[in-house]
Write a protein that holds these residues in place. Sequence first.
Motif, short mmCIF file in Angstrom:
data_model
loop_
_atom_site.label_atom_id
_atom_site.label_comp_id
_atom_site.label_asym_id
_atom_site.label_seq_id
_atom_site.Cartn_x
_atom_site.Cartn_y
_atom_site.Cartn_z
N GLY A 544 0.81 -1.21 0.00
CA GLY A 544 0.00 0.00 0.00
C GLY A 544 0.84 1.26 0.00
N PHE A 626 -2.20 -2.49 6.26
CA PHE A 626 -2.63 -2.51 4.85
C PHE A 626 -2.37 -3.89 4.24
CE2 PHE A 626 -2.64 -2.00 0.34
CZ PHE A 626 -3.59 -1.01 0.09
N TYR A 629 -5.26 -5.99 5.11
CA TYR A 629 -6.38 -5.63 4.23
C TYR A 629 -6.19 -6.28 2.86
CZ TYR A 629 -8.69 -2.37 0.91
OH TYR A 629 -9.41 -1.80 -0.12
#
Length: 764
Positions: A544, A626, A629
Amino acid sequence: MIFTSATGVSRSAVVAGPGGSVPALTGAKPPRLGTMTGQPSFPRQYARTQRFTLGAPRSYALSPDGARVAFLRSGAGTDRSQQLWVLDLEEGREFPAADPQALLAGADEDLPPQERARRERSRESSAGIVGYATDSAVELAAFTLSGRLFVSELRAGTTRELPVQGPVVDPRPSPDGRQVAFVADGRLRVVPVDGAATSDEGDGGAAAGGRADRVLAEPDGPEVTWGLAEFIAAEEMGRYRGFWWSPESDAVLAARVDEAPVRRWWISDPAHPDREPTRVAYPAAGTRNAEVTLTLLGLDGTRTDIVWDTERYPYLARVHWSAAGPPLLLVQARDQRDQRYLTVDTTTGATRTVHEDEDEAWVEPFPGVPAWTPDGRLVRIADEGGARKLFVGDRPLTGAPLHVRAVLDIGEDDVLFSASGTDMHDIGVYRAWFRGSGDQGGWERVGERPYATVSSAVRGGALTVLSQASLERPGTQVEVVRLDADGGEKVLATIGSHAEQPSLTARPRLVLAGEREIPCAVLLPDGYQEGDGPLPVLLDPYGGPHGQRVVAAHNAHLTSQWFADQGFAVIVADGRGTPGRSPAWEKSVSRRLAEYALDDQVHALQALAGSFPLDMERVAIRGWSFGGYLAGLAALRRPDVFHAAVVGAPVTDLRLYDTHYQERYLGHPDEEPAVYAENSLITDAGLSGAVQPHRPMLIVHGLADDNVVVAHSLRLSSALLAAGRPHEVLPLSGVTHMAAQEQVAENLLLLQVDFLKRSLGMRD
């Protein structure tokens, strides 16, 4: 968002698509360290050394006369307690200026809540003297221990406590070294170093135990603090301080933060129902932020409010104040597509715009800028013509292929800065001249070696401390060098490290994958032979914004190598959105964060499959924050590619993450709700993208996390349960986003390997 900070090679060639060749990076092969006799397992060693950072020198300050270097270092590779050290260059010796164990008489540290919060924002997990500030001559250093204020005379190596109103947070000496300003209970206070008692009506002052400190600014509301960075400034903008001394040492420019408008959340530990929850002010996406203003506080009692359009530009991203010019502010609009550079009239408090940046995606605040050159020109970093350039005034000092990352120091004639070039993984220290010998233009690298590195530097006067990590050796090499006016350099001394040697050797092969040339590190098990056949695959990304993992530093790849040694082919891929290549590469993810981040992981995997021994029927992914995620996205949206996922501390409900981060990439949720829905893991749009078959998923989250709160994982689990999708949840009691506790860090690695092997049908 937190990410595994990497420091990591040499020149690379483009990797072809599936079936194509994969040229390796050139450069020397790293030495084999092997498993040392008596060494603990790698997970235990990795945890107890805090990723091999303990015992390594850090946090340098150099005296302008070239006589001293102050720095922090703990006594051994497993010692968490940082000491303040001085390298005397004239005498050629190191000596400790402050030892926390002696100053606290062996007692354990007792950190005030505000200091704990500061350390969480800066990802600081060690103990002792974790930070300090000095006067301009680097004669005096100030720091805290257990909320108490200490000062060290760095020439003599002596330390004493100043009796002040506490608990003390962020003490900073005045440039002349005669006074120290600090924050206590939201008040900005100042104390003379000589300890002379002063009157402080309304606060007891000298009458209360002989204290010499006095209040410069008193909170005027229950949610107001002075001199501290608010949550999003420290978490997302890289601004960790909230006050700045004047060059003349007669005033302090201080931030007033009012958190009254911010929504309140409660963080509790279900394992201890007898304990009260912690109340935190959390500015979630689409909600109100803290109100931040500035006031100039004279030591003579005068006050001047600084005025700018805080309604249009509510974010205070940077403050710079030097003798070269008036105070400089960098302020941003809430949508972060516009930022202004302001100068401050210290007499009236009025501000004037001296430069403005605009971008359709977002504008970026960079470390070290804005600032002034000694002759009063503005130094900034800006995206122009497809490159990220260094500017002095209106003149660009750099251009492609350099991608400027930060300004490190500004000299009389030159600017010291960090940048990457053609190879994103090679992050170097450079200098560019803006007058004198540099009028011909151009730049040069400092401390360049025949192999790629990840380098950083701190300069003071004629001396520079240069830190360099590479693939060729574990850890970081630290040298004190003198940079000559003609570009030459001379090594004067080295600063030794007490960090432990890792019990394994990382052997990443750095390549560019596919048509998109995605930077990747590929790691195979120790002793793997070509005839051993294909290996189960583990993708190990952050993936990310702001998180680069593929870098030219040995220690950055240790955990990935350990996973490889458990029987995996490990791939670390930095797709679009990660830093280092170009502004377009980073900003292409605007409003399409999930799509591009996931697509680039798949693209890299498939491009590498023709050249590495990858078993494409057994592919897993792991990640944190991230990366967590991204791992969740992979398992839900691409089960045709991924067969298992470890989802660590993921952001799942994007409206629950903070304003500055989330709105930068996805916009305001009330204005662009569809964007949030499409990028979320748990909305109807997010889960509707999840297709069969179900894939094993292990969700891990710290219950004390105040950055990515555990509600993210709980909502993901609830959504998965409602959708009938099997998964496992591992809650970590008392653990924050750092997951820094030794036993937690060690066992998390072991539990992940166990889950991945079970899920992929691997046999021990």
